[in-house]
Motif scaffolding. Structure first.
Motif, PDB file in Angstrom:
ATOM      1  N   TRP A  80      -9.734  -4.871  -6.266  1.00 25.75           N
ATOM      2  CA  TRP A  80      -8.458  -5.572  -6.331  1.00 25.75           C
ATOM      3  C   TRP A  80      -8.469  -6.843  -5.490  1.00 25.75           C
ATOM      4  N   SER A  81      -7.725  -7.832  -5.971  1.00 26.64           N
ATOM      5  CA  SER A  81      -7.426  -9.033  -5.193  1.00 26.64           C
ATOM      6  C   SER A  81      -5.918  -9.110  -5.002  1.00 26.64           C
ATOM      7  N   VAL A  82      -5.503  -9.469  -3.812  1.00 22.57           N
ATOM      8  CA  VAL A  82      -4.079  -9.632  -3.522  1.00 22.57           C
ATOM      9  C   VAL A  82      -3.670 -11.060  -3.856  1.00 22.57           C
ATOM     10  N   GLU A  83      -2.602 -11.188  -4.641  1.00 23.52           N
ATOM     11  CA  GLU A  83      -2.022 -12.501  -4.934  1.00 23.52           C
ATOM     12  C   GLU A  83      -0.621 -12.513  -4.336  1.00 23.52           C
ATOM     13  N   ASN A  84      -0.437 -13.357  -3.349  1.00 25.43           N
ATOM     14  CA  ASN A  84       0.778 -13.397  -2.532  1.00 25.43           C
ATOM     15  C   ASN A  84       1.274 -14.842  -2.480  1.00 25.43           C
ATOM     16  N   PRO A  85       1.792 -15.367  -3.613  1.00 25.10           N
ATOM     17  CA  PRO A  85       2.080 -16.798  -3.710  1.00 25.10           C
ATOM     18  C   PRO A  85       3.053 -17.320  -2.664  1.00 25.10           C
ATOM     19  N   VAL A  86       4.095 -16.552  -2.345  1.00 23.95           N
ATOM     20  CA  VAL A  86       5.079 -17.011  -1.364  1.00 23.95           C
ATOM     21  C   VAL A  86       4.506 -16.933   0.050  1.00 23.95           C
ATOM     22  N   GLY A  87       3.596 -15.977   0.246  1.00 18.62           N
ATOM     23  CA  GLY A  87       2.900 -15.879   1.514  1.00 18.62           C
ATOM     24  C   GLY A  87       3.489 -14.920   2.517  1.00 18.62           C
ATOM     25  N   ASN A  88       4.617 -14.279   2.193  1.00 15.10           N
ATOM     26  CA  ASN A  88       5.244 -13.392   3.175  1.00 15.10           C
ATOM     27  C   ASN A  88       5.367 -11.949   2.698  1.00 15.10           C
ATOM     28  N   GLY A  89       4.725 -11.609   1.585  1.00 16.40           N
ATOM     29  CA  GLY A  89       4.704 -10.225   1.140  1.00 16.40           C
ATOM     30  C   GLY A  89       3.619  -9.453   1.872  1.00 16.40           C
ATOM     31  N   SER A  90       3.655  -8.139   1.767  1.00 17.04           N
ATOM     32  CA  SER A  90       2.638  -7.316   2.399  1.00 17.04           C
ATOM     33  C   SER A  90       2.182  -6.227   1.437  1.00 17.04           C
ATOM     34  N   VAL A  91       0.908  -5.873   1.558  1.00 21.77           N
ATOM     35  CA  VAL A  91       0.288  -4.863   0.705  1.00 21.77           C
ATOM     36  C   VAL A  91      -0.331  -3.812   1.598  1.00 21.77           C
ATOM     37  N   ALA A  92      -0.042  -2.540   1.293  1.00 20.27           N
ATOM     38  CA  ALA A  92      -0.594  -1.448   2.077  1.00 20.27           C
ATOM     39  C   ALA A  92      -0.889  -0.273   1.156  1.00 20.27           C
ATOM     40  N   VAL A  93      -1.826   0.557   1.586  1.00 21.06           N
ATOM     41  CA  VAL A  93      -2.105   1.825   0.915  1.00 21.06           C
ATOM     42  C   VAL A  93      -1.891   2.915   1.950  1.00 21.06           C
ATOM     43  N   ASN A  94      -1.041   3.892   1.611  1.00 17.92           N
ATOM     44  CA  ASN A  94      -0.638   4.893   2.612  1.00 17.92           C
ATOM     45  C   ASN A  94      -1.317   6.249   2.443  1.00 17.92           C
ATOM     46  N   GLY A  95      -2.357   6.292   1.635  1.00 17.04           N
ATOM     47  CA  GLY A  95      -3.059   7.549   1.406  1.00 17.04           C
ATOM     48  C   GLY A  95      -2.864   8.087   0.016  1.00 17.04           C
ATOM     49  N   THR A  96      -1.690   7.828  -0.567  1.00 13.35           N
ATOM     50  CA  THR A  96      -1.410   8.288  -1.937  1.00 13.35           C
ATOM     51  C   THR A  96      -0.744   7.217  -2.787  1.00 13.35           C
ATOM     52  N   GLN A  97      -0.282   6.128  -2.180  1.00 16.71           N
ATOM     53  CA  GLN A  97       0.453   5.097  -2.910  1.00 16.71           C
ATOM     54  C   GLN A  97       0.004   3.704  -2.475  1.00 16.71           C
ATOM     55  N   LEU A  98       0.133   2.781  -3.405  1.00 18.54           N
ATOM     56  CA  LEU A  98       0.077   1.360  -3.100  1.00 18.54           C
ATOM     57  C   LEU A  98       1.501   0.898  -2.839  1.00 18.54           C
ATOM     58  N   VAL A  99       1.746   0.265  -1.713  1.00 20.59           N
ATOM     59  CA  VAL A  99       3.081  -0.198  -1.355  1.00 20.59           C
ATOM     60  C   VAL A  99       3.081  -1.724  -1.344  1.00 20.59           C
ATOM     61  N   LEU A 100       3.871  -2.307  -2.251  1.00 21.53           N
ATOM     62  CA  LEU A 100       4.014  -3.759  -2.369  1.00 21.53           C
ATOM     63  C   LEU A 100       5.388  -4.126  -1.806  1.00 21.53           C
ATOM     64  N   SER A 101       5.422  -4.791  -0.672  1.00 16.15           N
ATOM     65  CA  SER A 101       6.681  -5.061   0.024  1.00 16.15           C
ATOM     66  C   SER A 101       6.977  -6.553   0.040  1.00 16.15           C
ATOM     67  N   VAL A 102       8.179  -6.915  -0.448  1.00 15.63           N
ATOM     68  CA  VAL A 102       8.625  -8.308  -0.379  1.00 15.63           C
ATOM     69  C   VAL A 102       9.859  -8.354   0.513  1.00 15.63           C
ATOM     70  N   PRO A 103       9.952  -9.341   1.394  1.00 16.71           N
ATOM     71  CA  PRO A 103      11.065  -9.392   2.341  1.00 16.71           C
ATOM     72  C   PRO A 103      12.319  -9.980   1.718  1.00 16.71           C
TER      73      PRO A 103
END
Length: 283
Positions: A80-103
């Motif tokens: 995977w490649s992370v595409e974060n155009p605005v620059g303030n999102g965050s990507v995490a994997v918590n063991g069972t899920q991909l979490v895509l967080s936008v503020p």
């Protein structure tokens, strides 16, 4: 042209050398190679190597979509490649899920004014496919958005998603090509679904089929349409918009190629909670 050393560590004699001719085009024609003293007119001499052909090295292959159940502690960066155009999102994997967080406070929308959604994408071949994603989140505030993005390049994409329209959930698909956006599917789902929610996107040539499920047993056709594109990437995304845009963490349980899902998903699926031992005394 590059002066090179011997890859096998067998250096040439002092009176010899080794050169490599590099061409960035995959279909470069044969070339004549001249090795001369400075200022020699090559039109007056013959080539040292006539009609030399290029050896093509394969690029990193893009094939069918690769399934991932995000059963890990970190994102698989080789896939995977992370595409974060605005620059303030965050990507995490918590063991069972991909979490895509936008503020909150900034838009991460995918529309004619910009492809600003936070996403992870993988390279795929420009061929037919069907992908499925399970989302363990559902927007509760207006314009919280989650779905699957299919990319051609930095200006042309297809989005397949569900978003909160201010009290209702809308199943949505659209094409965006530069400054032109075209709605393909827009259906208010009734009753409004809750998480988890499943989506499938199937490509057959230039025909796209968007289906969804509330339980993964019964699949409902959301819409079908035609759109020609050269597919390069695909993956899940999260977005938001509005004044102000609400914060939003989209939770992706998995992203599967339906032809090769991970079974069992998240390992054996058993209880992985560590045991707690109490009431034991030492003597």
């Amino acid at each position: 042209m590059l002066l090179t050393t011997d890859p096998y560590d067998k250096q040439p004699a002092a009176t010899n050398g080794r050169v490599r001719v590099v061409n960035g085009s995959f279909n470069a024609p044969s070339v004549d190679v001249y090795l001369t003293a400075p200022a020699v007119d090559i039109t007056a001499v013959g080539p040292n190597f006539a009609g030399a052909t290029f050896k093509t090295s394969a690029c990193v292959a893009s094939g069918a979509p690769v399934s991932d159940d995000f059963h890990a502690s970190a994102l698989n960066s080789s896939l995977w490649s992370v595409e974060n155009p605005v620059g303030n999102g965050s990507v995490a994997v918590n063991g069972t899920q991909l979490v895509l967080s936008v503020p909150a406070g900034s838009n991460h929308d995918t529309w004619s004014d910009g492809l600003n959604a936070l996403r992870v994408v993988q390279p795929v071949a420009n061929a037919d496919f069907e992908v499925e994603s399970k989302f363990e989140s559902m927007g509760t505030a207006q314009y919280q958005d989650e779905g699957i993005l299919v990319e051609q390049d930095a200006s042309t994409v297809l989005r397949f998603d569900v978003f909160n329209a201010g009290g209702s959930i809308v199943l949505f698909a659209a094409s965006i090509s530069g400054a032109t956006a075209s709605v393909k599917v827009a259906t208010t789902l009734s009753p409004s679904p809750a998480a988890p929610f499943w989506m499938r996107v199937k490509r057959t040539g230039s025909t796209w089929l968007f289906t969804y499920s509330r339980d993964r047993s019964t699949w409902v056709t959301g819409g079908s349409f035609s759109f020609a594109m050269t597919v390069a990437k695909v993956g899940p995304y999260a977005g938001n918009s509005g004044t102000p845009a609400p914060a939003w963490p989209a939770n992706v349980d998995y992203f599967f190629n339906t032809a090769s899902p991970i079974v069992p998903e998240d390992g054996a699926g058993g209880d992985v909670t560590p045991p707690v031992i109490s009431g034991v005394t030492a003597t």
